[in-house]
Design a protein around this motif. Structure first.
Motif, short mmCIF file in Angstrom:
data_model
loop_
_atom_site.label_atom_id
_atom_site.label_comp_id
_atom_site.label_asym_id
_atom_site.label_seq_id
_atom_site.Cartn_x
_atom_site.Cartn_y
_atom_site.Cartn_z
N ALA A 87 1.03 -1.27 0.00
CA ALA A 87 0.14 -0.34 0.34
C ALA A 87 1.22 1.11 -0.16
O ALA A 87 1.52 2.03 1.08
N GLU A 88 1.14 2.21 -1.08
CA GLU A 88 1.92 2.62 -0.88
C GLU A 88 1.62 4.36 -0.58
O GLU A 88 2.96 5.17 -0.19
N ASP A 89 0.45 4.12 -0.75
CA ASP A 89 -0.15 5.76 0.36
C ASP A 89 -0.64 5.01 1.31
O ASP A 89 -1.32 5.78 2.53
N ALA A 90 0.26 4.08 1.74
CA ALA A 90 -0.05 4.47 3.29
C ALA A 90 0.29 5.20 4.47
O ALA A 90 1.13 5.79 4.27
#
Lengths: 154, 154
Positions: free
Chosen positions: B136-139
């Motif tokens: 989840a790169e936008d975590a």
């Protein structure tokens, strides 16, 4: 080294979803995780994380020869015949599911999440906050995985 | 919905490492995962993945009041007092460890991995290949996590 023979776990809660059958694989769906009242204090502060790992018990697996250690990914015979630990199949010696979900809301003992591919009533074993140590940006997957994933995305 | 009361697991193997005490937290170290012979066929093809998740049993936890559901991250009283599911503490109702490791080599029933923070002899419960659905790169993580992580990186 002698191995511990049996390990005993208790569910900390269960999944609540209206998804049926193949619908549970739809990652855009939301589900609830209902924490048992005795463990409800354990989720305090979890809302600080946008994503969590859910560890759950794949209790709906049945009729499977548990001694088998090989599968074709998604049962497709055009895919290589692989050890179960090289896949995410449910047919594993210890059928624990692991899914990264988006945490949308935490309200008392109920968490609302997006992307949990578990059936209604599935026992939940643990929740872990997702952080940057759980990422590998340079990760490499085999060709069969890339092929299956490309088909799924279509 | 009635909850399944007890879930029974068996180790599929164990960790072999020369690291002692705090050394296990050093993510640059390598360890071995020795798969029990009866499960050895399950790792076939796992070398196609560069990274895997290791699920293991935190069997070295003892002397802890298992009813407690709150901790200060890393025992630090200047950190918020949080539910165990908001942290990666070992002191959990079901003490399952989850660590993403780099898979360096797979040779028969022995896997060589980098970054496994588990003690020698730790029972291994499951292995799962890491793929892009686990990212989840936008975590987002809470402030306390960022602070602790910054200190660790120094």
């Amino acid at each position: 080294m002698p191995l511990q023979k049996r390990i005993i776990l208790r569910p900390i809660g269960y999944v609540r979803t209206q998804a049926i059958g193949e619908e549970v694989k739809d990652r855009t769906r939301t589900s609830q995780i209902v924490i048992e009242s005795e463990f409800a204090g354990g989720v305090e502060g979890i809302e600080g994380f946008s994503h969590i790992f859910v560890l759950f018990w794949l209790s709906q697996v049945s009729g499977h020869d548990k001694r088998s250690l090989k599968v074709h990914p998604r049962g497709r015979e055009d895919m290589p015949y692989l050890g179960v630990f090289a896949t995410r199949t449910r047919l594993r010696p210890n059928p624990i599911g692991l899914t990264l979900v988006e945490l949308l809301e935490a309200k008392g003992n109920v968490l609302v999440v997006r992307g949990l591919d578990a059936f209604d009533g599935t026992p939940v074993l643990d929740l872990k906050p997702f952080d940057f140590w759980d990422m590998a940006e340079d990760a490499r997957m085999p060709e069969w995985w890339t092929k299956l994933n490309r088909e799924k995305s279509r």
